[in-house]
Design a protein around this motif. Sequence first.
Motif, PDB file in Angstrom:
ATOM      1  N   ASP A 276       3.053   3.661  -3.381  1.00 58.96           N
ATOM      2  CA  ASP A 276       1.993   2.984  -2.640  1.00 58.96           C
ATOM      3  C   ASP A 276       2.308   1.487  -2.566  1.00 58.96           C
ATOM      4  O   ASP A 276       3.380   1.043  -2.992  1.00 58.96           O
ATOM      5  N   ARG A 277       1.366   0.711  -2.038  1.00 65.10           N
ATOM      6  CA  ARG A 277       1.661  -0.715  -1.812  1.00 65.10           C
ATOM      7  C   ARG A 277       1.907  -1.468  -3.107  1.00 65.10           C
ATOM      8  O   ARG A 277       2.533  -2.509  -3.130  1.00 65.10           O
ATOM      9  N   GLU A 278       1.373  -0.925  -4.198  1.00 65.92           N
ATOM     10  CA  GLU A 278       1.591  -1.597  -5.475  1.00 65.92           C
ATOM     11  C   GLU A 278       2.770  -1.009  -6.240  1.00 65.92           C
ATOM     12  O   GLU A 278       2.960  -1.306  -7.423  1.00 65.92           O
ATOM     13  N   GLY A 279       3.520  -0.157  -5.576  1.00 68.84           N
ATOM     14  CA  GLY A 279       4.708   0.387  -6.213  1.00 68.84           C
ATOM     15  C   GLY A 279       4.444   1.585  -7.109  1.00 68.84           C
ATOM     16  O   GLY A 279       5.344   2.048  -7.810  1.00 68.84           O
ATOM     17  N   ARG A 280       3.203   2.082  -7.104  1.00 66.95           N
ATOM     18  CA  ARG A 280       2.913   3.263  -7.922  1.00 66.95           C
ATOM     19  C   ARG A 280       3.487   4.508  -7.255  1.00 66.95           C
ATOM     20  O   ARG A 280       3.349   4.688  -6.041  1.00 66.95           O
ATOM     21  N   VAL A 281       4.103   5.358  -8.064  1.00 67.98           N
ATOM     22  CA  VAL A 281       4.697   6.587  -7.525  1.00 67.98           C
ATOM     23  C   VAL A 281       3.595   7.563  -7.111  1.00 67.98           C
ATOM     24  O   VAL A 281       2.584   7.717  -7.804  1.00 67.98           O
ATOM     25  N   GLY A 282       3.770   8.185  -5.970  1.00 68.86           N
ATOM     26  CA  GLY A 282       2.833   9.210  -5.512  1.00 68.86           C
ATOM     27  C   GLY A 282       3.560  10.168  -4.600  1.00 68.86           C
ATOM     28  O   GLY A 282       4.726   9.952  -4.242  1.00 68.86           O
ATOM     29  N   TYR A 283       2.866  11.249  -4.215  1.00 66.25           N
ATOM     30  CA  TYR A 283       3.494  12.298  -3.420  1.00 66.25           C
ATOM     31  C   TYR A 283       2.716  12.524  -2.124  1.00 66.25           C
ATOM     32  O   TYR A 283       1.496  12.381  -2.097  1.00 66.25           O
TER      33      TYR A 283
ATOM     34  N   ALA B 298     -10.938  -5.489   4.805  1.00 63.85           N
ATOM     35  CA  ALA B 298     -11.307  -4.734   3.603  1.00 63.85           C
ATOM     36  C   ALA B 298     -11.166  -3.241   3.855  1.00 63.85           C
ATOM     37  O   ALA B 298     -10.726  -2.486   2.988  1.00 63.85           O
ATOM     38  N   VAL B 299     -11.537  -2.820   5.067  1.00 64.00           N
ATOM     39  CA  VAL B 299     -11.439  -1.398   5.397  1.00 64.00           C
ATOM     40  C   VAL B 299      -9.975  -0.999   5.555  1.00 64.00           C
ATOM     41  O   VAL B 299      -9.569   0.083   5.117  1.00 64.00           O
ATOM     42  N   ARG B 300      -9.204  -1.899   6.132  1.00 62.03           N
ATOM     43  CA  ARG B 300      -7.793  -1.554   6.348  1.00 62.03           C
ATOM     44  C   ARG B 300      -6.989  -1.531   5.051  1.00 62.03           C
ATOM     45  O   ARG B 300      -5.921  -0.946   5.007  1.00 62.03           O
ATOM     46  N   ARG B 301      -7.490  -2.187   4.017  1.00 59.23           N
ATOM     47  CA  ARG B 301      -6.809  -2.167   2.716  1.00 59.23           C
ATOM     48  C   ARG B 301      -7.093  -0.891   1.923  1.00 59.23           C
ATOM     49  O   ARG B 301      -6.418  -0.583   0.962  1.00 59.23           O
ATOM     50  N   ALA B 302      -8.152  -0.207   2.299  1.00 64.78           N
ATOM     51  CA  ALA B 302      -8.623   0.939   1.520  1.00 64.78           C
ATOM     52  C   ALA B 302      -7.551   2.038   1.493  1.00 64.78           C
ATOM     53  O   ALA B 302      -6.717   2.100   2.393  1.00 64.78           O
ATOM     54  N   PRO B 303      -7.590   2.916   0.516  1.00 67.53           N
ATOM     55  CA  PRO B 303      -8.546   2.958  -0.589  1.00 67.53           C
ATOM     56  C   PRO B 303      -8.108   2.119  -1.795  1.00 67.53           C
ATOM     57  O   PRO B 303      -6.932   1.901  -1.988  1.00 67.53           O
ATOM     58  N   GLU B 304      -9.103   1.700  -2.547  1.00 70.47           N
ATOM     59  CA  GLU B 304      -8.829   0.881  -3.730  1.00 70.47           C
ATOM     60  C   GLU B 304      -9.239   1.564  -5.016  1.00 70.47           C
ATOM     61  O   GLU B 304      -8.880   1.125  -6.097  1.00 70.47           O
ATOM     62  N   ARG B 305     -10.050   2.613  -4.888  1.00 73.14           N
ATOM     63  CA  ARG B 305     -10.588   3.224  -6.120  1.00 73.14           C
ATOM     64  C   ARG B 305     -10.029   4.624  -6.365  1.00 73.14           C
ATOM     65  O   ARG B 305     -10.627   5.422  -7.069  1.00 73.14           O
TER      66      ARG B 305
ATOM     67  N   PRO C 230      -6.601   7.243  -7.393  1.00 70.14           N
ATOM     68  CA  PRO C 230      -5.487   7.171  -8.351  1.00 70.14           C
ATOM     69  C   PRO C 230      -4.257   6.443  -7.809  1.00 70.14           C
ATOM     70  O   PRO C 230      -3.559   5.767  -8.548  1.00 70.14           O
ATOM     71  N   VAL C 231      -4.011   6.579  -6.504  1.00 69.05           N
ATOM     72  CA  VAL C 231      -2.960   5.773  -5.863  1.00 69.05           C
ATOM     73  C   VAL C 231      -3.549   5.231  -4.566  1.00 69.05           C
ATOM     74  O   VAL C 231      -4.552   5.740  -4.062  1.00 69.05           O
ATOM     75  N   GLY C 232      -2.926   4.180  -4.051  1.00 68.69           N
ATOM     76  CA  GLY C 232      -3.350   3.640  -2.759  1.00 68.69           C
ATOM     77  C   GLY C 232      -2.609   4.344  -1.628  1.00 68.69           C
ATOM     78  O   GLY C 232      -1.965   5.381  -1.842  1.00 68.69           O
ATOM     79  N   ARG C 233      -2.697   3.747  -0.420  1.00 69.22           N
ATOM     80  CA  ARG C 233      -1.988   4.368   0.708  1.00 69.22           C
ATOM     81  C   ARG C 233      -0.505   4.456   0.393  1.00 69.22           C
ATOM     82  O   ARG C 233       0.115   3.480  -0.021  1.00 69.22           O
TER      83      ARG C 233
END
Lengths: 445, 476, 126
Positions: A299-306, B448-455, B457-460
């Motif tokens: 993801d954007r923060e570099g966290r691994v995901g699938y 803020a909407v385009r950054r979602a999701p934030e809550r 387990p992983v983001g986009r």
Amino acid sequence: MGYLPSTAPERGRMLRALGLDDPEALFREIPAALRLGRPLALEPALSELELERELTDLARRNLSLDEVVSFLGAGAYDRFVPAIVDEVVRRSEFYTAYTPYQPEVSQGTLTAIYEFQSYVCALTGLDVANASMYDGASALAEAGVLACHATGRDRLVVSRAVDPVFRQVLGTYARGQGIRVSEAPLSGYRTDADATAQLTAGDVAGVIVAQPNFFGAIEDPEPFARRAHEVGALLIAVADPVGLAVLKPPGRFGADVAVGEAQSWGLPPSFGGPFLGYFAARRDLLRRLPGRIAGGTVDREGRVGYVLTFQTREQHIRRERATSNVCTNQALCALAATVYLAALGPGGLRDVAALSAAGARRARSRLAAVRGYEPMTEPFFQEFVTRSPVDPEELGPKLLERGILMGLPLAVHYPEFADRILWAVTERRTERDIDALGRALEEIA
Amino acid sequence: MTSLFASGPTRPGSYVPHAPEDALEGIPAAQRREDLDLPHMAEIEVARHFTALAHANYGIDTGIYPLGSCTMKYNPKVNEALSRLPGLARLHPYTPVERVQGALELMDRLARALREITGMDAISLQPAAGAQGELTGILMIRAYHEARGDAGRDQVIVPDSAHGTNPATAAMAGFQVVTVPSDARGGVDIDALERALSPRVAALMLTNPNTLGIFEDRIAEIAQRVHGVGGLLYYDGANLNAIMGITRPGDMGFDAVHLNLHKTFSTPHGGGGPGAGPVGVKAPLEPFLPTPVLEATADGYRFSWERPRSIGPVRSFFGNFGMLVRAYAYIRALGPEGLREASEQAVLNARYLKHRLADVLDVPYERDAMHEFVLSARSLQRATGVRALDLAKRLLDHGVHPPTVYFPLVVEEALMIEPTETESLQRLDGLAEAIRSVVAEARRDPDAVRRAPERTPVGRLDEVRAVRAPDLGARP
Amino acid sequence: MSPTDRRYTMEHEWWQEEGDEGRVGITEFAQSELGDIVFVELPEVGRVLRAGEALGVVESVKSVSDILSPVAGEVIAVNEALRDRPELINRSPYDEGWVVRLRKVPETDAGGLMDAAAYEAYVNAH
């Protein structure tokens, strides 16, 4: 009864919000002539108590594998399933989820699919695998179609020692697409290598062999691979999932595609379904794979995901030019398989395979000692064929009286083997079980 | 998430006895495998790993799951329990037929119920999923035309609003796909259909209500025209949840239909299967049903393989039996009134939700919604740059699963919403409020909407990277 | 701005003629509509194409588009670099991201294609 949470006053409020006073008005766009206009002719609703009674009654009228000592296999197996498998599968976060369209809230399903693919690749020795298929038979059919698309040819050669059910399903899919299927004959209980080589001409897209084959015999698959590759065809291996732990994997004997029925990886036989097809291939065939594929990314923060990836192969994007119409895979079954494989680990998987093979050898020796049950020669894996001096139609019920479920009478699929039985031994069968079978056959003779 | 392939070795549990040293002696060395490089995990680590995965998933039991076209209704727990009875789950498919009569009776009762619900004459329970049901139905239609010597039918007509499986299926069955557009009312454009009709047409595939959630009210006329050129009508049963006990595909003029038991009949979706996709047909197609066919005789039930005109089996054995058990239990629990009430409530819930949202998003079609409806974020996107995808991602931060987005293809910036009948008024209001609040936020603070999701387990996740640098499996 | 040294199709391909040969690619507008390109399927060298025939496919993560040949001709070279770096089309659609080189069949006529100004007007009208 039912599972509707709305109360009558709430329904009234919703209707009023829509300006309707009668729920019938919800359907005003359906022409009157098309309305059913009567209640469905179905039996009245049951409470959960009554439902449990009815289903329990139906279930009691079936012979569960818990009630017998089974030597029946032939594509569905009585295997031990660690308790943890169903514990995981029964978590509703898994079984009440949809296909993972929103990866951010589907990492459980997606990670499990990725792990399933990882296991399939490691076990088959091939590069890429998909998220699973409906069953082994339809996986083979899709593999046949893939071979035709990949080579631009329209003929397949399939060994007569491949599971007859798989071959029938392959035939159904092939007819739909104008693919011709040639059957390679048997030599004893193995595929006739010379005859197969002759059939494998320059118009052949794929050669299909099984390891072990339907009779349990271990084939020497390398010559088939060499011949297929000589003429530019693919070798498609149908490989038993338990065998993968102890037999040379398809990727190392030259297979370009490997498929199989993976019910043995932690699923109950369930009267034939849900089952679990696996599908693996060489990397250069990736874009021709049917079905879902999960892949790792960040993801954007570099966290691994699938995520589901290489989706442009699929029906929702490519429509009539898709590699297949498959959308659903068998995700929950693939999850069960992944838990099974993780729990058993390499040692446990080898033990399951070796116990089955050792049991089958013991059973073969024991049956060889009974007059008339002349067995096939080695090498075989966990199933083997014997002749039967008694008509298998009569033998089955007599064994059942003694608490034994007979192997498959081959007459079902091979008229030329009308006097023969295919016996299966899994890790659940003990020395005592095998001896009981031997004694029962002696008594019946 | 960390794959279990990345975890260090721990000591595995003991599940089966150790095999004797010489167990594999019978296998020639050339065919043996000595290495097996897979993770070693203690059971507690396996349990923790999959529990962590479960926590990273969203299911119906977590909250509302309004995916249009997917019918994410509640999966009754009793069905899970009953399908695991040893007499159903631990049943070998080659068990002698006289010792599986309970299973066959269950299948026969289910088939009878599905016949009544669809208005069809015969049912095959074999197909493993909706898409395979489609293939089965279309292969039967092909066999039907061929058996009549009616050669030259090489086209299948599919509306542009159809599920992608429809054209993909037609192609798999060897047909050329002809796409017809939707008209301004959201139905099949009858003039375009008329132009597409010819003696080359084998079938028209249709979903009704269609993927816009609109009932195709001219279906009788469509059926008449397709039948008029000798074609047949195929019903994609994905949206049957709107019409149980109200109208039937058989009465609308359809000749073949598949059902998605994992949609309408409450069997769990399982994160993408197993499903079950029974096929129903009118009598003229009955000889072509896949083998084996279940038959009731004086001596009980049996399977028949002697069906010379059958298309053959489409998968092993008799179908996803475990799913058939659950669907049967569902139909028995609801009964005729319950099924009708379920459809009625499904439509009422959709209509109510559409009413709650019609003032904040575009309504591409004004007609009555059935069990689902489509809205569009087109105006919002033009005004703020916020797309349907962004709305969906922001809804995840509100703890609700978003609707289907970008389908059907005929609506720009589509949001396709199907609440199902098993959501309460409170849950519907909660979803409406969540969507309204995200739309309001989009107008106020689009970034803020385009950054979602934030809550979550992983983001986009970077889907471009997933293709350009493929990681499709861990190497042990 | 669209380069003026080539002509354009309504399906957003460009054709840059050099004698009896020329290069084909997709336009800036096409690449921006597709988004990140992740795969390009290229034809075999030697294939003879009709004008308007699909010569290859460009894929983004969630879309697939045919590349249609602007003229009739034989494929004499393909841009091998795209196999590993399909993103070249995004980065440089008119130069490094070219797709194939064709030898025109003699009777073909590129006169029906738009010039840069006409193409710009066409794109702006949509």
